[in-house]
Motif scaffolding. Sequence first.
Motif, mmCIF file in Angstrom:
data_model
loop_
_atom_site.group_PDB
_atom_site.id
_atom_site.type_symbol
_atom_site.label_atom_id
_atom_site.label_comp_id
_atom_site.label_asym_id
_atom_site.label_seq_id
_atom_site.Cartn_x
_atom_site.Cartn_y
_atom_site.Cartn_z
ATOM 1 N N ASN A 239 80.466 25.781 47.514
ATOM 2 C CA ASN A 239 81.357 25.007 48.383
ATOM 3 C C ASN A 239 82.792 25.006 47.857
ATOM 4 O O ASN A 239 83.708 24.588 48.544
ATOM 5 C CB ASN A 239 80.864 23.566 48.501
ATOM 6 C CG ASN A 239 79.688 23.458 49.443
ATOM 7 O OD1 ASN A 239 78.576 23.172 49.035
ATOM 8 N ND2 ASN A 239 79.930 23.736 50.718
ATOM 9 N N CYS A 253 80.440 32.658 54.986
ATOM 10 C CA CYS A 253 79.343 31.749 55.339
ATOM 11 C C CYS A 253 78.211 32.605 55.902
ATOM 12 O O CYS A 253 78.446 33.545 56.656
ATOM 13 C CB CYS A 253 79.771 30.750 56.406
ATOM 14 S SG CYS A 253 80.928 29.522 55.809
ATOM 15 N N THR A 322 79.276 24.002 57.842
ATOM 16 C CA THR A 322 79.438 23.690 56.414
ATOM 17 C C THR A 322 80.879 24.009 56.026
ATOM 18 O O THR A 322 81.656 24.471 56.879
ATOM 19 C CB THR A 322 78.410 24.433 55.541
ATOM 20 O OG1 THR A 322 78.433 23.874 54.231
ATOM 21 C CG2 THR A 322 78.711 25.912 55.448
ATOM 22 N N ILE A 324 83.996 25.225 52.923
ATOM 23 C CA ILE A 324 84.361 25.841 51.644
ATOM 24 C C ILE A 324 85.756 25.301 51.278
ATOM 25 O O ILE A 324 86.673 25.367 52.111
ATOM 26 C CB ILE A 324 84.423 27.381 51.740
ATOM 27 C CG1 ILE A 324 83.057 27.966 52.137
ATOM 28 C CG2 ILE A 324 84.858 27.985 50.388
ATOM 29 C CD1 ILE A 324 83.080 29.466 52.376
#
Length: 366
Positions: A239, A253, A322, A324
Amino acid sequence: MLKMGFLVIFLLLSLTSPGWCVDPRIYIVATYPYTERLYNTNAMVVNKDGDAFLSCAVDNRPVGMPLQWIWMWKEYTRSISTDTEATDPYKYQIDKPADNNWRLKIQNIQPSDEGLYICRVQLGDQQYANDSRTLFIVESPQIIDIYTSSDTTVKEGDPVELRCNASGRPSPIITWTRLGDGILPNGGREQRGYYLRITAAQAEHRGHYKCIAKNSAGQDVRVIRLDVKFHPRVTVVENRVYQATGYLKELVCQVRGNPVPTENQIMWSKDDSTLQGNSFLVFENTFGSNTVMMKLTIPRVQDQDFGRYTCLAENSEGADTTYIDLMRSDTPTSDRKGVIRSGAVILTFSITTLLMMLSVLLLHLC
Ligand SMILES: *[C@@H]1O[C@H](CO)[C@@H](O)[C@H](O)[C@H]1NC(C)=O
Ligand SMILES: *[C@@H]1O[C@H](CO)[C@@H](O)[C@H](O)[C@H]1NC(C)=O
């Protein structure tokens, strides 16, 4: 002395079984298919729609007594022939290959023809000498479409019931196996029964299931494909990633989903604003794995590029996301191929590669 002994034996034999030498002897001499020992009887196993032959021979037939073929099944009895005439010429034929031989042909055999076939000759009032064979009718399994699942698609979490059934005699045994990794959803490599049930379908249950219907006469096979739809799962290796200004950084991803999200169903954003332009989106669908890589390439990282990047993917089943965080570092870091690159390096590399390829091409042409 010796002669006397034989005489005594002969006399004794004559007394214990009067008329033994003229007793009729009746026996089935040949059959097609061959006679075998099955369930404690002399049996013939015949395929449905086939023919069968039984030849019966009689020695010392009492004068004027007919040889009869009869059929018995449970409490039913049916007369098949009276000496040389068949009662139902479509089903039976009688011929005489030899003087003391009666041959029965049973045609186009159906399950209703199963039973005991007796050839007998009357000795006296209600007294018979006989021989017999039991006919067993078998039929190779054939999968019945209306009782058998076709290719099936379900949503993740749904219950699944794959069904398979076949005709055949004796009743076929149904066995399930799985192609590929071979492990069935409930564990094990083989499972018996008409149904293959899954309480809640999971992505890993997708695949091809094979139903085998088998009996003593043969087998039939059907492969059924099971597809499980599931919403995307977006994952990253880390992450938090680092890069120094002026160097290239690739953010990646990984997305799994079924159906696989299309290019229009994946999106990068940074600090709440969508990033657009094809130069930033790389779409890779690894064949068959239902996985795509979302790649965002920043050729030369600038001050304003640091921050939180979000990758989002959706399909008909749902969406997932999600993030980063791209962090500043003082020293350059490698990308996932282990190479430290700046924008200028890429350009140099590309030109060098091009020149090399050109020279190789020229060499081949000469
Ligand atoms: C066949 O013969 C046996 C004796 O050998 C007798 O017990 C039986 O009842 C006979 N069966 C028929 C159908 O005539
Ligand atoms: C299987 O097929 C037989 C007929 O061949 C039928 O009697 C039986 O009900 C079927 N069973 C299932 C579970 O489909």
